[in-house]
Design an enzyme around this catalytic site. Structure first.
Site, mmCIF file in Angstrom:
data_model
loop_
_atom_site.group_PDB
_atom_site.id
_atom_site.type_symbol
_atom_site.label_atom_id
_atom_site.label_comp_id
_atom_site.label_asym_id
_atom_site.label_seq_id
_atom_site.Cartn_x
_atom_site.Cartn_y
_atom_site.Cartn_z
ATOM 1 N N LYS A 191 49.105 -38.464 -16.409
ATOM 2 C CA LYS A 191 48.444 -38.003 -15.188
ATOM 3 C C LYS A 191 47.139 -37.277 -15.500
ATOM 4 C CE LYS A 191 52.298 -38.594 -12.152
ATOM 5 N NZ LYS A 191 53.463 -38.069 -11.438
ATOM 6 N N ARG A 195 59.988 -39.029 -16.907
ATOM 7 C CA ARG A 195 59.564 -40.386 -16.536
ATOM 8 C C ARG A 195 58.241 -40.663 -17.247
ATOM 9 N NH1 ARG A 195 56.071 -42.630 -12.949
ATOM 10 N NH2 ARG A 195 56.709 -44.508 -11.844
HETATM 11 N N1 PMM Z 1 54.934 -40.445 -10.309
HETATM 12 C C1 PMM Z 1 54.476 -41.665 -9.993
HETATM 13 C C2 PMM Z 1 55.345 -42.636 -9.461
HETATM 14 N N2 PMM Z 1 56.647 -42.369 -9.282
HETATM 15 N N3 PMM Z 1 58.461 -40.878 -9.411
HETATM 16 C C3 PMM Z 1 58.946 -39.662 -9.703
HETATM 17 N N4 PMM Z 1 60.253 -39.387 -9.499
HETATM 18 N N5 PMM Z 1 58.143 -38.677 -10.209
HETATM 19 C C4 PMM Z 1 56.813 -38.871 -10.434
HETATM 20 O O1 PMM Z 1 56.139 -37.920 -10.880
HETATM 21 C C5 PMM Z 1 56.256 -40.152 -10.118
HETATM 22 C C6 PMM Z 1 57.137 -41.145 -9.603
HETATM 23 C C7 PMM Z 1 53.023 -41.990 -10.193
HETATM 24 O O2 PMM Z 1 52.764 -42.483 -11.459
HETATM 25 P P1 PMM Z 1 52.588 -44.059 -11.853
HETATM 26 O O3 PMM Z 1 51.545 -44.640 -10.908
HETATM 27 O O4 PMM Z 1 52.152 -44.031 -13.254
HETATM 28 O O5 PMM Z 1 53.912 -44.742 -11.707
#
Ligand code: PMM
Length: 267
Positions: free
Chosen positions: A208, A244
């Site tokens: 991020k 994650r």
């Molecule tokens: N961040 C993203 C997408 N899904 N789910 C959870 N539970 N927590 C998060 O911080 C989260 C998520 C955004 O990141 P990406 O676009 O790299 O998937």
């Protein structure tokens, strides 16, 4: 010890790995690779949550994620579905998903609590203040950790009133969602306070922007994997249930170091 949730974005526009895994076969292969690298859970998503991301029709979202979930689940892999949409969550459950990962914490689709109740799956409730806009006008806090904790607690109360088993719930403070870099660090440093709500806590800091801010200007997204791994280690040290991440090997070794360190202390 803290689990690793590997990110499998089946989207053309996610900010760090968009478009790489849009074909189901390629997506499944990548999921299997993440498992081989040490992921415990594969998080399959068909709609990007980044600011300005294109809206994806629920039918398109389902078409992207269901075949991938079915194939991974049939191989005995624990799969979560990253969706705000109850119909997608139900289809994912039928395909064998074990966890519904809803970044809106049930706010985007009011029928989501029914889907959680009826499928009986585990449910990740993330802290969310609405869809991200470029200005991120909702990133305003007086006492960041207390407010995130209170808003998560309100979501939990609503879900429990709906009849959902508390053992099904996992909380996520939503790093980067309506939070600037300072808020993100406050939330990470305040992790024990979020854990005090009594639920497992998931942290999604991987690649991020606030981590990019620590790197030289113009550094590519993959350079964020080292700071991500350090966050994984510190989150594990603080008792997070799972992290994650996009890059599994760097977080795998980070968590294994924490495990070895803790074992040394208990010896
Ligand atoms: N961040 C993203 C997408 N899904 N789910 C959870 N539970 N927590 C998060 O911080 C989260 C998520 C955004 O990141 P990406 O676009 O790299 O998937």
């Amino acid at each position: 010890m803290t689990l690793i949730m590997g990110v499998l974005n089946v989207t053309p526009d996610s900010f760090s790995d968009g478009g790489l895994w849009l074909e189901p076969e390629a997506a499944v292969e990548h999921g299997l690779q993440l498992v081989a690298e040490g992921a415990d859970i594969i998080d399959v998503g068909g709609e990007s949550t980044r600011p300005g991301a294109l809206y994806v029709a629920p039918e398109e979202e389902r078409a992207r994620v269901v075949p991938v979930i079915a194939e991974l689940a049939s191989r005995g892999i624990t799969v979560s579905v990253d969706t705000m949409n109850a119909a997608t969550a139900r289809a994912a459950a039928e395909a064998g998903a074990a966890i519904i990962n809803d970044v809106s914490g049930g706010l985007a689709d009011e029928t989501m609590p029914d889907a959680v109740l009826e499928t009986g799956l585990q449910y990740v409730v993330m802290h969310w203040r609405g869809r991200l806009d470029a200005a991120d006008s909702k990133a305003v806090y007086e006492h960041t950790v207390a407010e995130v904790r209170r808003e998560l607690s309100q979501r939990v109360t609503r879900l429990l009133q709906h009849g959902i088993d508390p053992d099904r719930l996992i909380l996520d403070p939503g790093i980067g969602f309506s939070k600037n870099a300072r808020h993100n660090w406050q939330v990470l440093a305040g992790l024990p306070e979020i854990e005090r709500l009594g639920f497992p806590v998931l942290i999604g800091a991987s690649r991020k922007r606030f981590l990019g801010a620590l790197l030289p200007e113009g550094a590519p997204a993959v350079d964020r994997d080292a700071p991500t791994a350090v966050v994984s280690a510190l989150a594990a040290q603080a008792g997070a249930w799972a992290v994650r991440v996009h890059d599994v090997p760097s977080t795998r070794i980070a968590i294994d170091v924490v495990r070895a360190w803790q074992a040394g202390r208990d010896d």
